[in-house]
Design an enzyme around this catalytic site. Structure first.
Site, PDB file in Angstrom:
ATOM      1  N   SER A 156       0.828  -1.195   0.000  1.00 14.60           N
ATOM      2  CA  SER A 156       0.000   0.000   0.000  1.00 14.60           C
ATOM      3  C   SER A 156       0.875   1.263   0.000  1.00 14.60           C
ATOM      4  CB  SER A 156      -0.923  -0.059   1.229  1.00 14.60           C
ATOM      5  OG  SER A 156      -1.959   0.854   1.121  1.00 14.60           O
ATOM      6  N   ARG A 226     -11.719   5.630  10.538  1.00 14.41           N
ATOM      7  CA  ARG A 226     -11.232   4.256  10.509  1.00 14.41           C
ATOM      8  C   ARG A 226     -12.293   3.301   9.960  1.00 14.41           C
ATOM      9  NH1 ARG A 226      -6.657   1.642   9.717  1.00 14.41           N
ATOM     10  NH2 ARG A 226      -6.424  -0.229  10.974  1.00 14.41           N
ATOM     11  N   ASP A 321      -8.961  -6.644  -4.342  1.00 13.75           N
ATOM     12  CA  ASP A 321      -8.573  -5.357  -3.766  1.00 13.75           C
ATOM     13  C   ASP A 321      -9.090  -4.244  -4.674  1.00 13.75           C
ATOM     14  OD1 ASP A 321      -7.349  -3.124  -2.748  1.00 13.75           O
ATOM     15  OD2 ASP A 321      -5.315  -3.951  -2.745  1.00 13.75           O
ATOM     16  N   HIS A 354      -8.058  -5.377   0.105  1.00  9.24           N
ATOM     17  CA  HIS A 354      -6.762  -4.726   0.324  1.00  9.24           C
ATOM     18  C   HIS A 354      -6.020  -5.329   1.522  1.00  9.24           C
ATOM     19  CE1 HIS A 354      -3.821  -1.630  -0.183  1.00  9.24           C
ATOM     20  NE2 HIS A 354      -4.070  -1.043   0.961  1.00  9.24           N
ATOM     21  N   ASP A 355      -6.775  -5.768   2.503  1.00  7.74           N
ATOM     22  CA  ASP A 355      -6.169  -6.382   3.695  1.00  7.74           C
ATOM     23  C   ASP A 355      -5.333  -7.622   3.384  1.00  7.74           C
ATOM     24  OD1 ASP A 355      -6.851  -4.669   5.678  1.00  7.74           O
ATOM     25  OD2 ASP A 355      -8.589  -5.795   6.400  1.00  7.74           O
TER      26      ASP A 355
END
Lengths: 394, 198
Positions: A156, A226, A321, A354-355
């Site tokens: 990232s 968040r 992602d 994305h994680d």
């Protein structure tokens, strides 16, 4: 299970690097020195050629692997990939991980004292960009006597730093690993960051960034920021698999106070975040993400931006992602090919969005390991088996 | 090295820029990089192949040939190679066009569906041919665009593609005199070296 069995890296200790000379930032502002908190795993070899630098992402920090104490519930954020026998093998490599300048985990940042005023920087901490981080990381490498990294690795925002390293210090890294990253953010991506920033700055406890002076913390805003982030880090399928429409509490029949599992998860993640992350740092990190665009100096031509790089690249992305989609990685790969650079790329199948880059996905970890092993051999001039056979044959 | 790849390697100049479509385990590029200082990239989509390439230090890009070569600039390679993939792609004609757009020249190899063993199975037994080169049953074959040397050469005529060189071999990748008596009957495989329109 005993800790020693599950993680033989064991307890690690953060260290502090103090840069005492003035440090000129890209925006022209001057920092009167700075501190970086960092950790290292594994041993630096005699000729200091086995070092790997880990660059962290938006909410990351120096604690990438191992535990801080034997009571720690969770290891560092990338323990899945860093450790003895893991992809980034600490039996072989000396791994360096730091908290970036502007961070809130011990490096100089908005919570540090501004020596010119004697008060904490707060919102007045200068805007730092990826290029500044890379320059400060290079000073840390100097301090440790590392002239050239075997690899600089990041996911990232961390991948952006690895790319910047290859541009700014081509002679100081052999390989660059860019995972779930991008050469610049898309408008959609900047939009999500702006929503997060607005959530923070419109929180009444934000106090124009001086919340600490008033003993406040814009928790609601930080929590919202968040939560938005978390939604974008997961994929729709991943969320469906993880939460579905499961209900945590309440009852549809009574029609009241139903809380879905996904809501509960987001609340928990958001709340937890406010306990360990600083709002001003969050603003600073998201801006660094938004501003990153090494091609800008070259009329938007990424190929030209990468022209002087000498690293070999590994560019990885994940199928689901959508925050840093495989297409963004493909743009990097295409530019590298046009610039005639050495590059390998792969899109890893994963439902975790994305994680994924933080998870021990089999294909991903094996590919990373294969690339690092190969890079180390090339760097050290160890002939590959095929070469050995050829030599015998000839 | 595999016989067909050895033959291809002899057709590639030292220092050339090579793109290998469906590069498999990167055998050709690995050999060319070390023996001919070739700067090359391979495209593949098999996870194990990609990992093997990476272990060898071969520049491998995960890419599906059916999506074309749009991401490659015109004339950016000296040679574009595709071994035994022509018959398995969705749009072979478009891909060959693209290969010649991206490369100065290209090498295409494929199994000959008019080899006498194939002909015999179809003519005498009335079944879809199965051979060493084409081992799949009709219902699970990845080979969706099988062709013969005559078919391919007809395509080159209609597309104004210059056939610079053709080499026809047997099942062991050997060139034999008798094959050239009737290549489209005795040849199992052909190597076509192609150039842009004449």
């Amino acid at each position: 299970m005993k800790r020693s069995e599950e993680n033989i890296l064991g307890v690690v200790e953060p260290q502090l690097y103090q840069h005492t000379a003035p440090f000129l930032l890209q925006n022209g502002e001057l920092l009167h020195g700075y501190e970086l908190v960092f950790e290292t795993y594994g041993r630096l070899n005699a000729d200091k050629s086995n070092a790997i630098l880990i660059c962290h992402a938006l909410s990351g920090h120096h604690h990438a692997a191992g535990f801080h104490s034997s009571e720690d519930a969770k290891p560092g954020w990338w323990d899945a990939c860093i450790g003895p026998g893991k992809s980034i093998d600490t039996n072989q490599f000396f791994v360096l991980s730091l908290n970036n300048l502007g961070g809130c985990h011990g490096s100089t940042g908005p919570n540090s004292i501004d020596p010119s005023t004697g008060k904490i920087f707060g919102p007045n901490f200068p805007n730092v960009v990826v290029k500044d981080w890379v320059a400060s990381q290079a000073h840390l490498a100097d301090h440790l006597g590392i002239q050239k990294f075997t690899a600089v690795i990041g996911g990232s925002l961390g991948g952006m730093q690895a790319m910047q390293w290859s541009i700014d210090f081509p002679a100081r890294l052999y390989a660059a690993v860019l995972i779930a990253s991008a050469a610049k953010l898309s408008a959609q991506n900047i939009a999500f960051n702006e929503i997060a920033r607005q959530a923070i700055t419109t929180d009444e406890d934000y106090c124009a960034g001086d919340y600490q002076q008033f003993n406040k913390n814009p928790e609601k805003g930080l929590m919202l920021a968040r939560m938005v982030g978390h939604v974008t880090y997961l994929s729709e399928d991943g969320m469906k698999a993880k939460f579905g429409r499961d209900v945590k509490s309440g009852d549809f029949e009574q029609g009241a106070d139903v809380e879905f599992q996904v809501e509960s998860y987001l609340h928990y993640q958001g709340r937890a975040f406010t306990q360990y992350f600083d709002a001003n740092t969050y603003l600073l990190m998201t801006r660094a993400l938004d501003y990153f665009d090494p091609a800008r100096e070259f009329d938007g031509d990424l190929t030209r931006a990468l022209e002087n790089t000498t690293a070999k690249f590994l560019v990885l992305s994940f199928s689901t992602d959508w925050r840093f989609s495989p297409e963004r990685s493909q743009e990097i790969v295409d530019a590298l090919i046009r610039a005639k650079k050495n590059v390998a790329s792969a899109t890893i199948e994963s439902e975790h969005g994305h994680d994924s880059f933080l998870l021990p996905i089999d294909r991903y970890t094996k590919l990373l390991s294969a690339f690092l092993q190969r890079s180390y051999k090339e760097l050290e001039g160890i002939p590959s088996p095929a070469q050995g056979i050829d030599e015998v044959a000839s | 090295m595999r016989g067909d790849l050895e033959l291809i390697a002899t057709l590639i100049n030292p220092g050339a820029r090579v793109l290998d479509l469906g590069c498999g385990e990167g055998e050709l590029l690995d050999h060319l990089q070390r023996d001919k200082r070739v700067n090359g990239y391979g495209l593949d989509r098999d996870a194990e192949n990609i990992r093997t390439c990476v272990s060898k230090g071969v520049n491998v890009i995960e890419q599906d040939l059916d999506e074309g070569l749009d991401n490659f600039v015109n004339g950016s390679f000296d040679m574009v190679v595709m071994t035994d993939a022509l018959q398995a792609v969705k749009e072979p004609r478009e891909l060959v066009r693209d290969m010649l757009r991206v490369g100065e020249e290209c090498i295409v190899t494929f199994p000959n569906f008019a080899h006498w063993r194939c002909r015999a199975q179809l003519a005498l037994k009335g079944v879809m041919p199965i051979s060493e080169q084409l081992p799949h049953s009709w219902f699970d074959t990845p080979n969706i665009h099988l062709c013969t040397f005559a078919d391919f050469e007809q395509l080159c005529v209609t597309e104004s593609i210059n056939i610079i060189q053709r080499r026809v071999v047997d099942a062991n990748h050997q060139e034999k005199t008798f094959i050239n008596w009737a290549p489209n009957f005795f040849g199992t495989h052909a190597f076509y070296r192609l150039g842009k329109s004449v």
